[in-house]
Motif scaffolding. Structure first.
Motif, PDB file in Angstrom:
ATOM      1  N   TYR B  33       0.753  -1.194   0.125  1.00 46.69           N
ATOM      2  CA  TYR B  33      -0.084  -0.122  -0.112  1.00 46.69           C
ATOM      3  C   TYR B  33       0.805   1.255   0.175  1.00 46.69           C
ATOM      4  CZ  TYR B  33      -3.549   3.399   1.343  1.00 46.69           C
ATOM      5  OH  TYR B  33      -4.233   4.693   1.194  1.00 46.69           O
ATOM      6  N   LEU B  36       3.109   1.668  -3.420  1.00 48.17           N
ATOM      7  CA  LEU B  36       2.551   2.081  -4.684  1.00 48.17           C
ATOM      8  C   LEU B  36       1.770   3.509  -4.839  1.00 48.17           C
ATOM      9  CD1 LEU B  36       0.692  -1.252  -5.697  1.00 48.17           C
ATOM     10  CD2 LEU B  36       2.634  -0.525  -6.719  1.00 48.17           C
ATOM     11  N   LYS B  41      -3.773   1.851  -6.747  1.00 48.17           N
ATOM     12  CA  LYS B  41      -4.426   1.045  -5.289  1.00 48.17           C
ATOM     13  C   LYS B  41      -5.714   1.802  -4.904  1.00 48.17           C
ATOM     14  CE  LYS B  41      -1.980   4.206  -2.446  1.00 48.17           C
ATOM     15  NZ  LYS B  41      -0.717   4.371  -1.535  1.00 48.17           N
ATOM     16  N   LEU B  44      -7.216   0.877   1.546  1.00 53.05           N
ATOM     17  CA  LEU B  44      -7.043  -0.281   2.539  1.00 53.05           C
ATOM     18  C   LEU B  44      -7.932  -0.144   3.578  1.00 53.05           C
ATOM     19  CD1 LEU B  44      -4.890  -2.508   3.206  1.00 53.05           C
ATOM     20  CD2 LEU B  44      -3.659  -0.713   4.520  1.00 53.05           C
ATOM     21  N   LEU B  60      -6.947  -5.062   0.174  1.00 51.20           N
ATOM     22  CA  LEU B  60      -6.242  -3.941  -0.429  1.00 51.20           C
ATOM     23  C   LEU B  60      -6.717  -4.309  -1.949  1.00 51.20           C
ATOM     24  CD1 LEU B  60      -4.299  -1.646  -0.983  1.00 51.20           C
ATOM     25  CD2 LEU B  60      -2.464  -3.204  -0.931  1.00 51.20           C
ATOM     26  N   LEU B  62      -6.018  -3.754  -5.888  1.00 52.29           N
ATOM     27  CA  LEU B  62      -5.108  -3.079  -6.683  1.00 52.29           C
ATOM     28  C   LEU B  62      -5.514  -3.036  -8.194  1.00 52.29           C
ATOM     29  CD1 LEU B  62      -1.839  -4.739  -5.318  1.00 52.29           C
ATOM     30  CD2 LEU B  62      -2.773  -2.508  -4.593  1.00 52.29           C
TER      31      LEU B  62
END
Ligand SMILES: Nc1nc2c(ncn2[C@@H]2O[C@H](COP(=O)(O)OP(=O)(O)OP(=O)(O)O)[C@@H](O)[C@H]2O)c(=O)[nH]1
Ligand SMILES: [Mg+2]
Lengths: 127, 202
Positions: B33, B36, B41, B44, B60, B62
């Motif tokens: 997290y 990136l 993303k 979270l 998370l 992505l």
């Protein structure tokens, strides 16, 4: 392991059903999710709501409640309802793997949401 | 259950980080997290106790890479490793398309690793999945502890204990420093996406 493939036609049909049955009666947000927490379709206003998190939590909530049902000797609970000050959320199972999530305010009667949710569930299962 | 949305041109893939309590599953997600940029993303999400132990799961989302003309959406989940939360692990594992087993290299955690792998095998079977079939990667975490004079398991021992018959790819890692974290992620996501695509995108 299964894979669900959504074609554009199928998405359009599902979106129309959710519109006609749920958004039409004043529901703010309606989602179809699978039990892994993936969103199949979502309709309604959702700029403020993080729908990815909502879907994951709703699926987990359903999973947890099903485990509780087993502890109590129930088959499962096929409907969950949570009431808030402003928003209410209603979760109902469609077939084996899909969950319908609706978010609505007190202006929409719960009984009507229940009725429409069960009607739309039948239509979706027929697809 | 993987999902392929041909309207949005997206393929969704659920990857679950499994392993005993405190092995470093949440730390993997936190590192990813933080490393990136935003465009890759989502939010979270963590459900944890006051002591920062995972209570239900972390998630998370992505968005990394493409296959054919589909954007790959990965949903990384962790399970709560503590023995007590067995029912929660079963729920989180539902519909997984790939599993990372984060093992603790600490020698005193040797039995916990084995128990957790047995628990994974059992839950997969409950969902009609075979540990030999689902994409699986091992991550041997906390390799840095050796330098601090703390007894750890050798890679040979970990392989013998966990990966002898599975013969899955494995990586050594120091999750808080990011060592091995992206290697693990890259390998499991490739394996999982390829697995889904082979079956359903001809
Ligand atoms: N020295 C060292 N510490 C680590 C490493 N990986 C994780 N930790 C530490 O180990 C502790 C537990 O890590 P978590 O990521 O919370 O463990 P978890 O697997 O999510 O644990 P549960 O949520 O209980 O299942 C934290 O204090 C981490 O900072 C590592 O590679 N080296
Ligand atoms: Mg954790």
């Amino acid at each position: 392991m299964g894979v669900l493939i959504l074609t554009p036609e199928k998405v359009a049909r599902l979106e129309k059903l959710l519109h006609d049955y749920l958004i039409a009666i004043g529901v703010n947000l309606a989602l179809l999710i699978d039990e892994a927490g993936n969103i199949l379709v979502s309709v309604g206003q959702n700029e403020e709501v993080d729908v990815t998190s909502l879907a994951a939590l709703a699926a987990a909530n359903f999973g947890a409640t099903n485990q509780i049902a087993k502890l109590l000797g129930e088959d499962d609970f096929s409907i969950l309802y949570h009431k808030g000050k402003k928003d209410n959320i209603h979760l109902s199972k469609i077939g084996e793997d899909v969950i319908l999530v609706t978010v609505f305010t007190d202006e929409v009667p719960l009984g009507l949401v229940r009725l429409k949710a069960s009607q739309v569930a039948k239509e979706i299962q027929a697809l | 259950m993987a999902l392929i949305d041909l309207k949005k041109k997206e393929i969704y893939c659920k990857i679950v980080y499994y392993g005993p309590g405190r092995s470093g599953k949440t730390t993997n997600l936190l590192y990813i997290y933080n490393a990136l940029p935003d465009k890759f993303k989502g939010k979270l999400l963590t459900i944890e106790t006051k002591g920062e132990r995972t209570l239900f799961f972390d998630l998370l989302p992505l968005s990394l890479g493409k296959i054919k003309d589909l954007d790959i959406r990965l949903q990384l989940y962790t399970v709560p490793g503590q023995a007590l939360y067995k029912p929660a692990r079963k729920i989180v594992l539902k519909g997984a398309d790939g599993v990372v087993f984060v093992a603790d290299s600490l020698r005193i955690r040797r039995e916990k690793n084995k128990e957790s792998l047995a628990d994974l095998r059992e839950h997969l079977l409950e969902w009609q999945m075979d540990i030999h079939e689902i994409p699986l990667v091992f991550q041997y975490n906390k390799r840095d502890l050796e330098k601090m004079g703390i007894p750890i398991l050798s890679i040979e021992e970990l392989q013998e204990d966990l990966n002898k018959d599975l013969k899955a790819p494995y990586f050594e890692a120091v999750a808080p420093k990011g060592i091995g974290v992206f290697e693990t992620l890259k390998t499991i996501s490739k394996m999982s996406v390829r697995y889904i695509a082979q079956k359903y995108l001809k």
